[in-house]
Design a protein around this motif. Sequence first.
Motif, PDB file in Angstrom:
ATOM      1  N   ARG A   1      49.830-108.181 -18.226  1.00 25.11           N
ATOM      2  CA  ARG A   1      49.580-106.879 -17.636  1.00 25.11           C
ATOM      3  C   ARG A   1      49.635-105.808 -18.719  1.00 25.11           C
ATOM      4  O   ARG A   1      50.490-105.829 -19.600  1.00 25.11           O
ATOM      5  CB  ARG A   1      50.625-106.625 -16.560  1.00 25.11           C
ATOM      6  N   GLU A   2      48.746-104.827 -18.616  1.00 24.36           N
ATOM      7  CA  GLU A   2      48.697-103.767 -19.617  1.00 24.36           C
ATOM      8  C   GLU A   2      49.871-102.814 -19.461  1.00 24.36           C
ATOM      9  O   GLU A   2      50.331-102.550 -18.352  1.00 24.36           O
ATOM     10  CB  GLU A   2      47.384-102.991 -19.479  1.00 24.36           C
ATOM     11  N   GLU A   3      50.332-102.291 -20.581  1.00 20.97           N
ATOM     12  CA  GLU A   3      51.453-101.354 -20.571  1.00 20.97           C
ATOM     13  C   GLU A   3      50.995 -99.910 -20.673  1.00 20.97           C
ATOM     14  O   GLU A   3      51.778 -99.009 -20.418  1.00 20.97           O
ATOM     15  CB  GLU A   3      52.406-101.686 -21.704  1.00 20.97           C
ATOM     16  N   THR A   4      49.730 -99.694 -21.058  1.00 18.43           N
ATOM     17  CA  THR A   4      49.199 -98.337 -21.146  1.00 18.43           C
ATOM     18  C   THR A   4      47.904 -98.248 -20.354  1.00 18.43           C
ATOM     19  O   THR A   4      47.257 -99.251 -20.071  1.00 18.43           O
ATOM     20  CB  THR A   4      48.917 -97.933 -22.611  1.00 18.43           C
ATOM     21  N   VAL A   5      47.546 -97.031 -20.001  1.00 17.66           N
ATOM     22  CA  VAL A   5      46.328 -96.792 -19.244  1.00 17.66           C
ATOM     23  C   VAL A   5      45.706 -95.480 -19.727  1.00 17.66           C
ATOM     24  O   VAL A   5      46.418 -94.552 -20.118  1.00 17.66           O
ATOM     25  CB  VAL A   5      46.627 -96.747 -17.723  1.00 17.66           C
ATOM     26  N   GLU A   6      44.375 -95.440 -19.739  1.00 19.55           N
ATOM     27  CA  GLU A   6      43.683 -94.215 -20.134  1.00 19.55           C
ATOM     28  C   GLU A   6      43.514 -93.332 -18.894  1.00 19.55           C
ATOM     29  O   GLU A   6      42.970 -93.754 -17.886  1.00 19.55           O
ATOM     30  CB  GLU A   6      42.319 -94.529 -20.739  1.00 19.55           C
ATOM     31  N   VAL A   7      44.012 -92.111 -18.987  1.00 18.38           N
ATOM     32  CA  VAL A   7      43.992 -91.171 -17.872  1.00 18.38           C
ATOM     33  C   VAL A   7      43.030 -90.038 -18.208  1.00 18.38           C
ATOM     34  O   VAL A   7      43.059 -89.486 -19.309  1.00 18.38           O
ATOM     35  CB  VAL A   7      45.412 -90.605 -17.616  1.00 18.38           C
ATOM     36  N   VAL A   8      42.176 -89.688 -17.251  1.00 19.61           N
ATOM     37  CA  VAL A   8      41.229 -88.594 -17.415  1.00 19.61           C
ATOM     38  C   VAL A   8      41.955 -87.275 -17.151  1.00 19.61           C
ATOM     39  O   VAL A   8      42.715 -87.166 -16.195  1.00 19.61           O
ATOM     40  CB  VAL A   8      40.049 -88.754 -16.427  1.00 19.61           C
ATOM     41  N   VAL A   9      41.706 -86.287 -18.007  1.00 17.93           N
ATOM     42  CA  VAL A   9      42.288 -84.958 -17.817  1.00 17.93           C
ATOM     43  C   VAL A   9      41.179 -84.013 -17.388  1.00 17.93           C
ATOM     44  O   VAL A   9      40.192 -83.835 -18.103  1.00 17.93           O
ATOM     45  CB  VAL A   9      42.946 -84.438 -19.118  1.00 17.93           C
ATOM     46  N   GLN A  10      41.341 -83.443 -16.193  1.00 15.44           N
ATOM     47  CA  GLN A  10      40.364 -82.498 -15.673  1.00 15.44           C
ATOM     48  C   GLN A  10      40.990 -81.114 -15.633  1.00 15.44           C
ATOM     49  O   GLN A  10      42.181 -80.972 -15.378  1.00 15.44           O
ATOM     50  CB  GLN A  10      39.947 -82.853 -14.250  1.00 15.44           C
ATOM     51  N   ILE A  11      40.154 -80.111 -15.868  1.00 16.41           N
ATOM     52  CA  ILE A  11      40.575 -78.723 -15.677  1.00 16.41           C
ATOM     53  C   ILE A  11      39.583 -78.116 -14.709  1.00 16.41           C
ATOM     54  O   ILE A  11      38.382 -78.082 -14.986  1.00 16.41           O
ATOM     55  CB  ILE A  11      40.635 -77.955 -17.004  1.00 16.41           C
ATOM     56  N   ASN A  12      40.101 -77.670 -13.568  1.00 20.50           N
ATOM     57  CA  ASN A  12      39.284 -77.153 -12.468  1.00 20.50           C
ATOM     58  C   ASN A  12      38.190 -78.145 -12.070  1.00 20.50           C
ATOM     59  O   ASN A  12      37.058 -77.763 -11.805  1.00 20.50           O
ATOM     60  CB  ASN A  12      38.693 -75.790 -12.804  1.00 20.50           C
ATOM     61  N   GLY A  13      38.529 -79.425 -12.062  1.00 21.72           N
ATOM     62  CA  GLY A  13      37.619 -80.455 -11.582  1.00 21.72           C
ATOM     63  C   GLY A  13      36.610 -80.973 -12.585  1.00 21.72           C
ATOM     64  O   GLY A  13      35.818 -81.845 -12.263  1.00 21.72           O
ATOM     65  N   LYS A  14      36.631 -80.463 -13.807  1.00 24.64           N
ATOM     66  CA  LYS A  14      35.691 -80.919 -14.832  1.00 24.64           C
ATOM     67  C   LYS A  14      36.441 -81.710 -15.896  1.00 24.64           C
ATOM     68  O   LYS A  14      37.477 -81.270 -16.389  1.00 24.64           O
ATOM     69  CB  LYS A  14      34.984 -79.733 -15.477  1.00 24.64           C
ATOM     70  N   VAL A  15      35.904 -82.860 -16.268  1.00 28.22           N
ATOM     71  CA  VAL A  15      36.548 -83.707 -17.271  1.00 28.22           C
ATOM     72  C   VAL A  15      36.535 -82.992 -18.615  1.00 28.22           C
ATOM     73  O   VAL A  15      35.484 -82.576 -19.108  1.00 28.22           O
ATOM     74  CB  VAL A  15      35.834 -85.074 -17.384  1.00 28.22           C
ATOM     75  N   ARG A  16      37.715 -82.845 -19.190  1.00 23.31           N
ATOM     76  CA  ARG A  16      37.843 -82.142 -20.469  1.00 23.31           C
ATOM     77  C   ARG A  16      38.488 -82.983 -21.562  1.00 23.31           C
ATOM     78  O   ARG A  16      38.359 -82.679 -22.732  1.00 23.31           O
ATOM     79  CB  ARG A  16      38.675 -80.872 -20.282  1.00 23.31           C
ATOM     80  N   ASP A  17      39.199 -84.042 -21.178  1.00 29.09           N
ATOM     81  CA  ASP A  17      39.912 -84.835 -22.172  1.00 29.09           C
ATOM     82  C   ASP A  17      40.298 -86.173 -21.552  1.00 29.09           C
ATOM     83  O   ASP A  17      40.191 -86.349 -20.334  1.00 29.09           O
ATOM     84  CB  ASP A  17      41.182 -84.085 -22.608  1.00 29.09           C
ATOM     85  N   LYS A  18      40.730 -87.098 -22.385  1.00 25.83           N
ATOM     86  CA  LYS A  18      41.286 -88.377 -21.953  1.00 25.83           C
ATOM     87  C   LYS A  18      42.514 -88.627 -22.794  1.00 25.83           C
ATOM     88  O   LYS A  18      42.549 -88.284 -23.978  1.00 25.83           O
ATOM     89  CB  LYS A  18      40.278 -89.510 -22.143  1.00 25.83           C
ATOM     90  N   VAL A  19      43.520 -89.238 -22.185  1.00 24.97           N
ATOM     91  CA  VAL A  19      44.767 -89.500 -22.887  1.00 24.97           C
ATOM     92  C   VAL A  19      45.277 -90.871 -22.460  1.00 24.97           C
ATOM     93  O   VAL A  19      45.101 -91.286 -21.320  1.00 24.97           O
ATOM     94  CB  VAL A  19      45.811 -88.386 -22.593  1.00 24.97           C
ATOM     95  N   THR A  20      45.898 -91.586 -23.402  1.00 24.20           N
ATOM     96  CA  THR A  20      46.485 -92.884 -23.114  1.00 24.20           C
ATOM     97  C   THR A  20      47.974 -92.694 -22.849  1.00 24.20           C
ATOM     98  O   THR A  20      48.688 -92.147 -23.687  1.00 24.20           O
ATOM     99  CB  THR A  20      46.270 -93.846 -24.290  1.00 24.20           C
TER     100      THR A  20
END
Length: 66
Positions: A1-20
């Motif tokens: 099983r993976e220990e990390t996951v990539e999470v999408v960062v949205q600002i006001n509903g628009k994708v602006r970044d991704k973070v692990t």
Amino acid sequence: REETVEVVVQINGKVRDKVTLPVALPEAEARALVLARERVRELVGDRTPARVVYVPGRLINIVVRQ
């Protein structure tokens, strides 16, 4: 099983970044890490987020009033 996951960062509903992030990271710590990122600070500026929606393992949406 993976220990990390990539999470999408949205600002006001628009994708602006991704973070692990670790899978078991609590919401408060995930919010703090995302709000401290340089890219997010640039886009949010001096405004205070009205709401932060966190869907574990998927996304964080920061709602900022114009």
